[in-house]
Design a protein around this motif. Structure first.
Motif, PDB file in Angstrom:
ATOM      1  N   PRO A  53     -17.808  -8.705  -6.138  1.00 59.94           N
ATOM      2  CA  PRO A  53     -17.179  -7.530  -5.308  1.00 59.94           C
ATOM      3  C   PRO A  53     -18.053  -6.965  -4.442  1.00 59.94           C
ATOM      4  N   SER A  54     -19.243  -7.030  -4.023  1.00 59.94           N
ATOM      5  CA  SER A  54     -20.041  -6.271  -3.339  1.00 59.94           C
ATOM      6  C   SER A  54     -20.483  -8.013  -1.979  1.00 59.94           C
ATOM      7  N   THR A  55     -19.356  -8.897  -2.421  1.00 64.15           N
ATOM      8  CA  THR A  55     -19.392 -10.014  -1.295  1.00 64.15           C
ATOM      9  C   THR A  55     -18.468 -10.195  -0.100  1.00 64.15           C
ATOM     10  N   TYR A  56     -17.397  -9.216  -0.922  1.00 62.07           N
ATOM     11  CA  TYR A  56     -16.318  -9.768   0.023  1.00 62.07           C
ATOM     12  C   TYR A  56     -16.360  -8.523   1.597  1.00 62.07           C
ATOM     13  N   SER A  57     -15.409  -9.267   2.354  1.00 60.11           N
ATOM     14  CA  SER A  57     -15.446  -8.306   3.507  1.00 60.11           C
ATOM     15  C   SER A  57     -15.636  -6.940   3.679  1.00 60.11           C
ATOM     16  N   GLU A  58     -16.143  -5.967   4.607  1.00 58.29           N
ATOM     17  CA  GLU A  58     -15.616  -4.071   4.099  1.00 58.29           C
ATOM     18  C   GLU A  58     -14.745  -4.058   4.146  1.00 58.29           C
ATOM     19  N   ASP A  59     -13.594  -4.689   4.680  1.00 58.09           N
ATOM     20  CA  ASP A  59     -11.600  -3.791   4.619  1.00 58.09           C
ATOM     21  C   ASP A  59     -11.525  -4.567   2.811  1.00 58.09           C
ATOM     22  N   THR A  60     -11.588  -5.655   2.779  1.00 54.67           N
ATOM     23  CA  THR A  60     -11.501  -6.287   1.241  1.00 54.67           C
ATOM     24  C   THR A  60     -12.478  -5.088   0.061  1.00 54.67           C
ATOM     25  N   ARG A  61     -13.378  -4.391   0.144  1.00 55.09           N
ATOM     26  CA  ARG A  61     -14.032  -3.970  -0.444  1.00 55.09           C
ATOM     27  C   ARG A  61     -13.414  -2.692  -0.301  1.00 55.09           C
ATOM     28  N   LYS A  62     -13.091  -2.320   0.674  1.00 49.50           N
ATOM     29  CA  LYS A  62     -12.442  -0.993   1.070  1.00 49.50           C
ATOM     30  C   LYS A  62     -11.333  -0.831   0.215  1.00 49.50           C
ATOM     31  N   VAL A  63     -10.755  -1.226  -0.113  1.00 48.24           N
ATOM     32  CA  VAL A  63      -9.041  -1.345  -0.730  1.00 48.24           C
ATOM     33  C   VAL A  63      -9.034  -2.212  -2.216  1.00 48.24           C
ATOM     34  N   MET A  64     -10.102  -2.487  -2.327  1.00 46.28           N
ATOM     35  CA  MET A  64     -10.432  -2.096  -3.718  1.00 46.28           C
ATOM     36  C   MET A  64     -11.119  -1.440  -4.326  1.00 46.28           C
ATOM     37  N   GLU A  65     -11.930  -0.441  -3.612  1.00 49.36           N
ATOM     38  CA  GLU A  65     -12.752   0.984  -4.175  1.00 49.36           C
ATOM     39  C   GLU A  65     -11.111   1.815  -4.381  1.00 49.36           C
ATOM     40  N   LYS A  66     -10.502   1.802  -3.045  1.00 46.05           N
ATOM     41  CA  LYS A  66      -9.027   2.783  -3.371  1.00 46.05           C
ATOM     42  C   LYS A  66      -8.383   2.708  -4.049  1.00 46.05           C
ATOM     43  N   VAL A  67      -7.825   1.116  -4.703  1.00 44.78           N
ATOM     44  CA  VAL A  67      -7.148   1.055  -5.847  1.00 44.78           C
ATOM     45  C   VAL A  67      -7.692   0.915  -7.167  1.00 44.78           C
ATOM     46  N   SER A  68      -9.249   0.755  -6.759  1.00 48.75           N
ATOM     47  CA  SER A  68     -10.037   1.361  -8.645  1.00 48.75           C
ATOM     48  C   SER A  68      -9.985   2.660  -9.173  1.00 48.75           C
ATOM     49  N   SER A  69     -10.302   3.406  -7.760  1.00 44.31           N
ATOM     50  CA  SER A  69     -11.038   4.984  -8.204  1.00 44.31           C
ATOM     51  C   SER A  69      -9.245   5.056  -7.809  1.00 44.31           C
ATOM     52  N   ALA A  70      -8.221   5.347  -8.241  1.00 47.04           N
ATOM     53  CA  ALA A  70      -7.017   5.879  -8.290  1.00 47.04           C
ATOM     54  C   ALA A  70      -6.677   6.230  -9.914  1.00 47.04           C
ATOM     55  N   ASP A  71      -6.032   7.540  -9.756  1.00 45.23           N
ATOM     56  CA  ASP A  71      -5.341   7.655 -11.305  1.00 45.23           C
ATOM     57  C   ASP A  71      -4.077   7.212 -11.755  1.00 45.23           C
ATOM     58  N   PHE A  72      -3.789   6.840 -10.479  1.00 49.33           N
ATOM     59  CA  PHE A  72      -1.941   6.761 -10.987  1.00 49.33           C
ATOM     60  C   PHE A  72      -1.518   6.201  -9.871  1.00 49.33           C
ATOM     61  N   TYR A  73      -0.232   5.126  -9.461  1.00 44.22           N
ATOM     62  CA  TYR A  73      -0.277   4.207  -8.718  1.00 44.22           C
ATOM     63  C   TYR A  73       1.534   4.519  -8.978  1.00 44.22           C
ATOM     64  N   ILE A  74       2.052   4.589  -6.957  1.00 41.50           N
ATOM     65  CA  ILE A  74       3.619   3.978  -6.922  1.00 41.50           C
ATOM     66  C   ILE A  74       3.370   2.352  -6.146  1.00 41.50           C
ATOM     67  N   ILE A  75       3.729   1.747  -6.458  1.00 44.09           N
ATOM     68  CA  ILE A  75       3.584   0.445  -6.007  1.00 44.09           C
ATOM     69  C   ILE A  75       4.135  -0.481  -5.159  1.00 44.09           C
ATOM     70  N   GLY A  76       4.429  -0.472  -4.341  1.00 45.13           N
ATOM     71  CA  GLY A  76       6.273  -0.677  -3.644  1.00 45.13           C
ATOM     72  C   GLY A  76       6.107  -2.932  -3.585  1.00 45.13           C
ATOM     73  N   THR A  77       6.879  -3.397  -2.967  1.00 46.04           N
ATOM     74  CA  THR A  77       6.854  -4.372  -2.761  1.00 46.04           C
ATOM     75  C   THR A  77       8.295  -4.577  -1.892  1.00 46.04           C
ATOM     76  N   PRO A  78       8.214  -5.984  -1.050  1.00 46.43           N
ATOM     77  CA  PRO A  78       9.407  -6.247  -1.180  1.00 46.43           C
ATOM     78  C   PRO A  78       9.378  -7.620  -1.733  1.00 46.43           C
ATOM     79  N   ILE A  79      10.505  -8.407  -1.544  1.00 46.38           N
ATOM     80  CA  ILE A  79      11.247  -9.318  -2.810  1.00 46.38           C
ATOM     81  C   ILE A  79      11.108 -10.259  -1.490  1.00 46.38           C
ATOM     82  N   PHE A  80      10.601 -11.535  -1.683  1.00 44.66           N
ATOM     83  CA  PHE A  80      10.652 -12.667  -0.899  1.00 44.66           C
ATOM     84  C   PHE A  80      10.793 -13.880  -2.136  1.00 44.66           C
ATOM     85  N   GLN A  81      11.799 -14.582  -1.747  1.00 41.36           N
ATOM     86  CA  GLN A  81      12.443 -15.911  -2.249  1.00 41.36           C
ATOM     87  C   GLN A  81      12.056 -15.687  -3.989  1.00 41.36           C
ATOM     88  N   GLY A  82      12.609 -14.075  -3.850  1.00 40.93           N
ATOM     89  CA  GLY A  82      13.188 -13.744  -6.017  1.00 40.93           C
ATOM     90  C   GLY A  82      11.731 -13.839  -5.842  1.00 40.93           C
TER      91      GLY A  82
END
Length: 185
Positions: A53-82
């Protein structure tokens, strides 16, 4: 207690609108809960390729940290091609499975047909099961007819489901957090 809302796409506005609406409901009904919105459009994520993980770009590491440190989630997605878009699948691949373990996930999705809600049942819930996450029983699915020309959610049933999902994830998180505190003593 930190709730992270994730808009799992790099195109379109409706997914982010749905996620933000659930977060707004949480802020209004449960002001003690810390909420944060993560819009994948705002980051240049690298593809997961198994490196440290430490070798990814700064943006990628920031996102990984935000997601990993959260206690719970609302995850949203569009549906493309099913299916979910690759950017959301890539995010799931970037996060270590233990970082989702025993955390609550609520799902929102939007698509062009009424049948695309099945992606939540047939793809997102099994992914959450793999992570050993707890899934809110309800979810929100909206299609284009549920938004007005200004991309505002106007369908009363969708608005009701948004409120119900907010209440479910908060109830689950508070209940599970309390149970784990009792068990650990």
């Amino acid at each position: 207690m930190k709730l992270l809302g994730i808009s799992g796409t790099i195109i379109g506005a409706k997914t982010g609108i749905l996620v933000r609406r659930v977060l707004d409901e949480v802020k209004q009904q449960y002001p003690e809960v810390e909420v944060e919105f993560l819009n994948l459009m705002d980051y240049d994520l690298q593809f997961c390729d198994g490196r440290l993980p430490s070798t990814y770009s700064e943006d990628t590491r920031k996102v990984m940290e935000k997601v990993s440190s959260a206690d719970f989630y609302i995850i949203g997605t569009p549906i493309f091609q099913g299916s979910i878009p690759g950017v959301l699948k890539n995010l799931f691949d970037l996060i270590h499975p233990n970082d989702f373990r025993n955390k609550v996930m609520g799902f929102v999705a939007n698509g062009g047909t009424y049948q695309h809600y099945l992606v939540i049942e047939n793809q997102l819930k099994p992914i959450a099961g793999y992570f050993r996450a707890y899934v809110a029983p309800g979810y929100v699915y909206a299609n284009n007819e549920h938004f007005n020309e200004k991309n505002e959610i106007v369908h009363p049933d969708v608005l009701q489901r948004i409120g119900a999902l907010a209440a479910e994830v908060i109830h689950m998180q508070k209940t599970l957090k309390g149970d784990y505190a009792k068990i650990s003593h």
